[in-house]
Structure formats: C-alpha cells, structure tokens
Motif scaffolding. Structure first.
Motif, short mmCIF file in Angstrom:
data_model
loop_
_atom_site.label_atom_id
_atom_site.label_comp_id
_atom_site.label_asym_id
_atom_site.label_seq_id
_atom_site.Cartn_x
_atom_site.Cartn_y
_atom_site.Cartn_z
N THR A 175 0.82 -1.21 0.00
CA THR A 175 0.00 0.00 0.00
C THR A 175 0.85 1.26 0.00
OG1 THR A 175 -1.68 -1.20 1.27
CG2 THR A 175 -1.92 1.19 1.10
N VAL A 176 0.52 2.15 -0.93
CA VAL A 176 1.11 3.49 -0.97
C VAL A 176 0.17 4.42 -0.22
CG1 VAL A 176 1.93 5.36 -2.45
CG2 VAL A 176 2.08 2.97 -3.24
N TRP A 177 0.69 5.14 0.78
CA TRP A 177 -0.13 6.06 1.57
C TRP A 177 0.38 7.48 1.42
CZ3 TRP A 177 -4.55 4.53 3.62
CH2 TRP A 177 -4.72 3.19 4.00
N PHE A 178 -0.55 8.41 1.21
CA PHE A 178 -0.23 9.83 1.35
C PHE A 178 -0.93 10.34 2.60
CE2 PHE A 178 -1.58 14.32 0.41
CZ PHE A 178 -0.37 14.87 0.76
N ARG A 179 -0.15 10.95 3.49
CA ARG A 179 -0.67 11.47 4.75
C ARG A 179 -0.43 12.98 4.79
NH1 ARG A 179 1.85 6.41 6.13
NH2 ARG A 179 0.24 4.91 6.83
N PRO A 180 -1.48 13.78 4.51
CA PRO A 180 -1.29 15.23 4.43
C PRO A 180 -0.76 15.86 5.71
CG PRO A 180 -3.39 14.58 3.46
CD PRO A 180 -2.84 13.37 4.15
N GLU A 181 -1.23 15.40 6.87
CA GLU A 181 -0.82 16.05 8.11
C GLU A 181 0.66 15.85 8.41
OE1 GLU A 181 -3.34 14.94 11.34
OE2 GLU A 181 -5.09 16.04 10.56
N SER A 182 1.15 14.64 8.19
CA SER A 182 2.57 14.37 8.43
C SER A 182 3.43 14.69 7.21
CB SER A 182 2.77 12.91 8.85
OG SER A 182 2.36 12.03 7.81
N ARG A 183 2.78 15.06 6.10
CA ARG A 183 3.48 15.41 4.87
C ARG A 183 4.44 14.29 4.45
NH1 ARG A 183 3.44 20.13 7.85
NH2 ARG A 183 5.62 19.92 8.46
N THR A 184 3.89 13.09 4.32
CA THR A 184 4.69 11.93 3.94
C THR A 184 4.01 11.13 2.84
OG1 THR A 184 3.72 10.58 5.70
CG2 THR A 184 5.82 11.65 6.19
N LEU A 185 4.83 10.57 1.99
CA LEU A 185 4.42 9.54 1.05
C LEU A 185 5.07 8.26 1.55
CD1 LEU A 185 2.99 9.10 -1.78
CD2 LEU A 185 5.31 9.14 -2.73
N SER A 186 4.26 7.26 1.87
CA SER A 186 4.77 6.06 2.52
C SER A 186 4.43 4.82 1.71
CB SER A 186 4.19 5.91 3.93
OG SER A 186 4.55 6.99 4.75
N LEU A 187 5.28 3.83 1.86
CA LEU A 187 5.04 2.53 1.26
C LEU A 187 5.00 1.51 2.38
CD1 LEU A 187 4.76 1.19 -1.55
CD2 LEU A 187 7.18 0.66 -1.42
N ASP A 188 3.87 0.83 2.53
CA ASP A 188 3.67 -0.14 3.60
C ASP A 188 3.84 -1.54 3.02
OD1 ASP A 188 2.82 -1.80 5.62
OD2 ASP A 188 0.97 -0.73 6.02
N VAL A 189 4.91 -2.24 3.45
CA VAL A 189 5.18 -3.60 2.97
C VAL A 189 4.91 -4.64 4.03
CG1 VAL A 189 6.85 -2.86 1.23
CG2 VAL A 189 7.64 -3.38 3.55
N SER A 190 4.19 -4.26 5.09
CA SER A 190 3.96 -5.20 6.19
C SER A 190 3.12 -6.39 5.76
CB SER A 190 3.27 -4.48 7.36
OG SER A 190 2.01 -3.95 6.96
N ARG A 191 2.33 -6.24 4.69
CA ARG A 191 1.52 -7.35 4.18
C ARG A 191 1.88 -7.68 2.74
NH1 ARG A 191 -4.22 -4.87 5.32
NH2 ARG A 191 -4.96 -6.67 4.13
N SER A 192 3.08 -7.29 2.32
CA SER A 192 3.45 -7.51 0.92
C SER A 192 3.61 -8.98 0.57
CB SER A 192 4.75 -6.77 0.60
OG SER A 192 4.55 -5.39 0.55
#
Length: 743
Positions: free
Chosen positions: A617-634
């Motif tokens: 999952t690719v996440w954009f979080r406006p409040e923390s101003r981050t683009l994240s990649l979640d591989v915990s379930r990859s």
C-alpha cells in the motif's frame, strides 16, 4: 559504488567471493533427535592464514535472530582468541594480557572454549589460555539453532570471516577440562562422544554425528585434503532454512533492465559508465564472472536506441592477467581532449584506472599503460593519510581533467570527496576536499559519499551519490573555483527503501537520465538460486522553477502501453476501500489523480490478493506530509525480508527471525494548496516504482507468495476522497537481446 563501499578490502573480498561461489548441498536424513545445549565445549584444530586478521569465527552456534556463542579470532584484540557473543554479552573485554597467537599458516593448533555455567575457559593445545566469569547468564541453544564455520554470526553477512584451514571441529555437550582436551586428536574419535563433529572428508561438510545436515559451502570455502580451506567464505549448517527456489519459480521483471540469467547473482549490480554516443544509450553495470579470480567483478554493457529495448554486448571491462587491478568497481564515462569516450573506474587493489574507446560502438576499450593513474597511496608515500582513493568520478573541464575520489571525510566527520587535477591524465596534483556540507541535519552520522556523479542541472550543479547507510541521494549547489558549495540535499531513498547506486548520462535533448541498482529483499540463498540484479526505470532529473528537483519516468516507456482503461468520478467513502474493476495485473502502469479532500490518509494498494492477506500500500498522509510505502503485508514468504538499510538485504535470516523488521518507507512529500495528488505507478512483477507529482519517488521490490496478488484498490481514512481519474495500461515486455558472447 558497490556493496562494499566504506569497508576495508578484507571485508569486501569476503562478500565478493561469497556471492559468486556455488553451495554444496547434501542429503538430509528424514529426522533428527532434538537437543538442548547450555554447558558446552567448542574444539577446533586450525591453521590461521595470518595472525593479523580480525573478527572471523572458527565455529559459531546461533539461534537465528537471537543469541550466539563463537570461537572468534582477533575481534577485540589482534591475534587473540576469544569467546564471542552478541554485543559481547558473554565475552571478556579485558584481553590485553592474553597470549598472542604465533602459529604460521603451516602450523595447526588446537583451540577450545569451554562453558560451564557462567564460567568460561579457553585452551590452546590443551593448556590454559584464558579464564573469566561471564557478565550474563549462559545462552541456551536447541535443534533450531544453526552452525557457522568461518562467519561470526548471521547478521554480519559480508563481514570478516576466519581465514585459514580447519582440520577438525567439534561441539561437546559439556565443559571439557585441560586434561581431556589434551587427549583429543584430530580426525580421531574421543571417549566422550561430541554432539557434532566435522572432519571434512570427501567434498562435503558432513556432521559425522548426524546432529546437523550437511553444510553449505558459501563463497571461498573449499574442502581439500581433509581440511576446510577458508579464504573469504564460510560454511552454513542447519535445518529449517528455506529450500532454494529455481529461477523458473520466481517472478522476473519484463521491462526493467536486469541481469541476464547466466550472470547469476549480480550483487552488486551498480549502473556505471553511462553515456549517450552516436545515437545510442550505453548502460554499463557491475556483475561478477565466477570464472575470474578475486570475485570476478566486471562491467557488463547494454545498449539501446530508445531507452526501452536493450541489447547486451560483450563486457566493456574485465580484469585481465597482468592488470594492476584485480576487479572493476565503480566509476564513470567521460570524453577526453580528443572528444573520444573514456571509462574511469576504481581498480581493486590498485586505484583509479582509465580506458579509451577504440570504436564508435564502444565494444573495445584500451586500458591506459599508466594504470592506476591515481594509485592508492601506501604508508610513506605522498597522499597517505591525506586522501582515500575510492569510487572516482573523472571529467574534462577546460584544459584540465578533474578526478573526484569518493569515501573521504573531513576532520569534523562530514562526508566529502577529494579533488585531483591533471593536464594529461598521468600527472595528478592533489588539491583539496571538494565540498563541505553546510547543514549537519541533511545527513545522519556514518553516511559517506560514494558513487559520485557530478554534472550541471539547470543553472546549478548536482552531485549525485550514495551513502551506504541510506542509499541514493544528491547535493545541489554552486561550483566555483574548483570547489562545490551545496545549497540543498535531496534524498532518493529512505530507511526500508532499495534505491541504490545511481548513475546518469545526458542525451541530445539535454535530459539528465539516471538508473540505479534496486537491491533485493530476498535471502541470499534464494538470490543465489534464482539470480538477482535489477535496474530502476530510466528517470529524468530536472530543476523546477522554484529550484526543487523534478523526477519523472522517461517518456519512451509509454511505447509499452497496451489495453488502455480509464475510470473517472469515483468517490471512496471515509474509512473504506474500493477495488478497481478491470484494473488487475503485475505488469501495469497506473496514472491516478485524486482530490484528497479532508481525508487523513489516501491509499493505493497494489498486488492485492482477493482475501486481502497480501497487498502493498502506498499512503499519502497530508498532516505528516509523507508519502509512505507499507510492505507489512506484501508477502507471506519467509525468504523475503525488509530491512532498515538498502545493503542489509540479501542476508540469511528469514522473516520470522527478525524481531523488528522495517515495514514502511516514509518519504517527505506535501501538496500545495488546491493541488491534487498525482501518482504514476509502475508494476513489473516484483518491481514497484511510485512517482508522486513529479517530485517524489519510492522504489521497492515486492514478492507476494500468491499468484493471485493482482488486485488494485483505493483506500480512504478519516474522510472521503474523490478520484478524479484513473488511467491504466498493461505493459508489454521490452525486448532484451543477448549478444554478450562467451566471455
């Protein structure tokens, strides 16, 4: 760069040798008796190759991911034997009074370490050598533990190994005393039976007690004449390690440049020597030729007219007998004063070397007779202690050639390069450190500057490089009076990411195009069995009008698009997810535009199984101003392990052995007022590259266990989101032609 930047040569050669050898596999018995070990004795008859080596282990017993006890040579004190343990938890730090080893490579000595409760005794040839009380409780090992012969512990893969010969090594399930040890003879049974016993008969590392399965020989480890010969490799022994996969069982990229099947384990697989010449893009890369000594590091050579389809040519550079260097590491391509392409590289054990093209197809290169043109300075020679010769970047500026040397540091510990100048590529004048970063918060302690690539970008200059600790990065600033003045620092990788060792070229359209080695999260056993080595897609770098860096995929990739689909006007309710009908696959390009609204998190999940147990999952979080990649379930595979640093990949530990695996990649990213989120996502079997609004990119390899991991979903948390448009294309395979020849 390469995987061993920042390490001394003995360490690098270990990893180099380890990664190009073949493992020896024996047949395992149907069942083994369980066992537990607390009190114990390690006994070995060994002949060290030298007495100044540091930190290799004759024998280690380890619970993967947890405790280990080991018989180690020269770790805390040069030439001393010690009982090693994780974090020295059960080791003695006070070794200055212990006798230094005096045996030459032809002399076999018996070394033993006995554990009885918290008491540790070390013996040499049956005589007391050292004794102390452990500061912590003894470690307990079971039949789930593994044995290493040569390597100190599993987590130090690529670190120092014991060098020398081992004639006999045993584990006893009790603490033996000096009298008993003095009666033991190599290759002969003892009155007290050992738990495990290796005498290296034949050509396998078989345990004569059948407690362990036959060992796997990794790297420069050979069995010859009844002895284990270690020259940079080790032996891995243990049940429960994943069986190696075959290449046919594994996904492989279809439109990314990747190592040829016969190139095997290309590790490192750094892009190097990139140049546009006479209508063709030339991409060179490090790979290892097992037929050549010292790790066999060479430069492969691929060529393209369109950045999409590639032909693999004979290698550009290989170490030949009589050359001053024994391996080809990182460097670059440049034009000399005659306008002829040249290659520059770090020649292993030599220094900076160069070669000149002999034809316009760049098939033949003539090495300079003065190589190394910048030698590695030895003690007492000019330059020793002033600069390090490592990872060069060479170019022509006016009437002078300049060479930047990687891996240097300022007295205050800040990373830098060292500058050299020459009128003729032969006579070099050392100048000064190339730059000093003005802000220590740009980097973290321990970062270096390797794989340098220096070029003009817009009205500024850029220093593209890596740190071995974090990966690809760039300084942008001014170049004045032979010095570089950084004004900003741009990361291209973050903890958990795999974008490493970038290299660039400029094409006739003045585009600055880069590639980078994308490191592999699979265990080394899987990589060795299937092959490894993938380059990122070609990316175009440019400066925006506000001075920030723009990162976009090369437009030529659009020629691979097939079966276009388009969706629009989709709303995803708060705290819900929507599967995209008709958008499935593992070789896709997606172009998505989303109005984030008031949502706290906007997600795009790819490689999703129908049951949701696997997804990335690719996440954009406006409040923390981050683009994240979640591989915990990859993936549910045990041989895929996501780690903190890009070079931590390719270990032996399985996923379940890690207490705290790295499961996210978090990159800084924010939207301007009213700006939609625009994602360009490229899926190519394991490869995943995510571009956000032309100014951020995250790169990872993912290996779902399920072949049904093909779904794509949009997710919203904390508020609804409106998907303005989704465009999707299946991506056709690129054409890769092997004309490498038999080298």
């Amino acid at each position: 760069m390469n995987i061993w930047h920042g390490l001394n040569w003995s360490i690098r050669s270990i990893l180099a040798a380890m990664l190009v050898s073949t493992a020896a596999f024996g047949d395992e018995p149907a069942a083994r008796k369980p066992w537990t070990l607390r009190d114990k004795t390690f006994v070995a008859w060994v002949a060290p190759a030298n007495t100044f080596q540091r930190g290799g282990s004759v024998i280690t017993v380890q619970t993967p991911g947890k405790s280990f006890d080991a018989l180690v040579f020269g770790e805390l004190e040069s030439g001393r034997w010690m009982a090693g343990s994780e974090g020295f938890r059960r080791s003695s730090h006070d070794q200055a009074a212990w006798p230094a080893e005096t045996a030459d490579p032809r002399t076999v000595v018996q070394i033993a370490v006995a554990y009885h409760g918290k008491e540790v005794a070390i013996y040499r040839d049956g005589n007391p050598y050292a004794r102390y009380t452990m500061p912590s409780e003894p470690a307990e090992f079971t039949s789930a533990s593994v044995v290493l012969l040569g390597l100190r512990h599993l987590e130090i893969l690529g670190g120092p190994t014991f060098r020398g010969e081992i004639e006999d090594v045993r584990i006893y399930p009790e603490a033996l005393d000096a009298e008993t040890l003095s009666t033991l003879k190599p290759d002969q049974p003892s009155a007290k039976p050992p738990l495990a016993w290796w005498t290296f008969e034949g050509d396998t590392a078989a345990d004569r007690m059948n407690t362990f399965p036959p060992g796997r020989l990794i790297g420069e480890a050979k069995i010859r004449g009844g002895r284990l010969h270690l020259a940079g490799g080790f032996v891995l022994v243990g049940d429960g390690l994943d069986a190696p996969r075959a290449r046919a069982d594994e996904d492989w990229p279809t439109y990314h440049v990747s190592a040829l099947p016969r190139e095997g384990l290309a590790r490192p697989y750094d892009a190097n020597g990139c140049i546009y010449w006479k209508g063709k893009y030339h991409l060179m890369y490090i790979y290892q030729d097992p037929k050549r000594p010292h790790g066999g590091h060479c430069w492969g050579h691929a060529v393209s007219t369109d950045l999409v389809n590639w032909t693999f040519l004979p290698p550009a550079l290989v170490p030949e007998p009589g050359d001053p260097d024994v391996g080809i590491f990182s460097g670059n391509a440049f034009l000399n004063k005659d306008g002829v392409p040249m290659l520059c590289w770090f020649g292993v054990d030599a220094g900076v070397c160069v070669a000149t093209a002999q034809d316009d197809d760049l098939l033949v290169w003539k090495k300079h007779p003065a190589n190394p043109i910048v030698p590695m300075p030895k003690a007492g020679q000019p330059g020793h202690g002033v600069y390090t010769v490592w990872d060069p970047y060479l170019w022509l500026e006016g009437d002078n050639y300049y060479c930047l040397l990687g891996g240097n540091a300022l007295p205050n510990g800040k990373d830098t390069l060292y500058t050299m100048r020459s009128p003729d590529l032969v006579k070099w004048t050392p100048l000064h450190p190339f730059y000093e970063q003005p802000d220590l918060t740009w980097t973290t302690p321990g970062e270096d500057c390797s794989c340098p690539d220096f070029f003009k970008i817009g009205d500024k200059y850029a220093l593209l490089c890596i740190s071995h600790k974090v990966g690809g990065r760039m300084y942008i600033g001014r170049f004045e009076n032979e010095r570089f003045h950084p004004e900003q620092h741009v990361r291209m990788n973050w903890p958990g990411g795999q974008f490493f060792a970038p290299e660039s070229l400029v094409d006739p359209n003045a585009r600055r195009i880069i590639w980078a080695w994308v490191t592999d999260p699979r265990t080394i056993l899987t990589q060795r069995a299937t092959g490894s080595g993938v380059q990122s897609l070609p990316r175009v770098l440019a400066l925006a009008t506000d001075g920030t860096l723009k990162i976009t995929p090369a437009e030529e990739l659009q020629t691979l698009r097939r079966n276009p689909r388009k969706l629009a006007g989709l709303t995803v309710a708060a705290d819900s997810e929507t599967t995209l009908d008709g958008v499935r696959g593992d070789t896709l390009e997606l172009a998505i535009e989303i109005d984030p609204g008031q949502a706290k998190e906007i997600g795009l999940a790819v490689r999703c199984t129908p049951d949701g147990k696997e997804q990335t999952t690719v996440w954009f979080r406006p409040e923390s101003r981050t683009l994240s990649l979640d591989v915990s379930r990859s993936t549910r595979r045990q041989d895929v392990v996501y780690t903190q640093n890009p070079l931590d990949t390719g270990g032996i530990l399985r996923g379940s052995d890690y207490k705290n695996p790295r499961t996210t990649v978090d990159a800084p990213f924010e939207l301007k007022a009213g700006e939609p989120l625009k994602l360009r996502v490229f899926l190519d079997k394991p490869m995943l590259e995510v571009f956000a609004n032309d100014r951020q990119c995250i790169t990872e390899q993912v290996f779902p266990a399920s072949k049904e991991a093909l779904g794509v979903k949009i997710l919203a948390r904390g508020g609804p989101v409106v998907v303005r448009s989704i465009e999707a294309w299946d991506m056709a395979p690129a054409q890769f032609i092997d004309k490498k020849g038999d080298h």
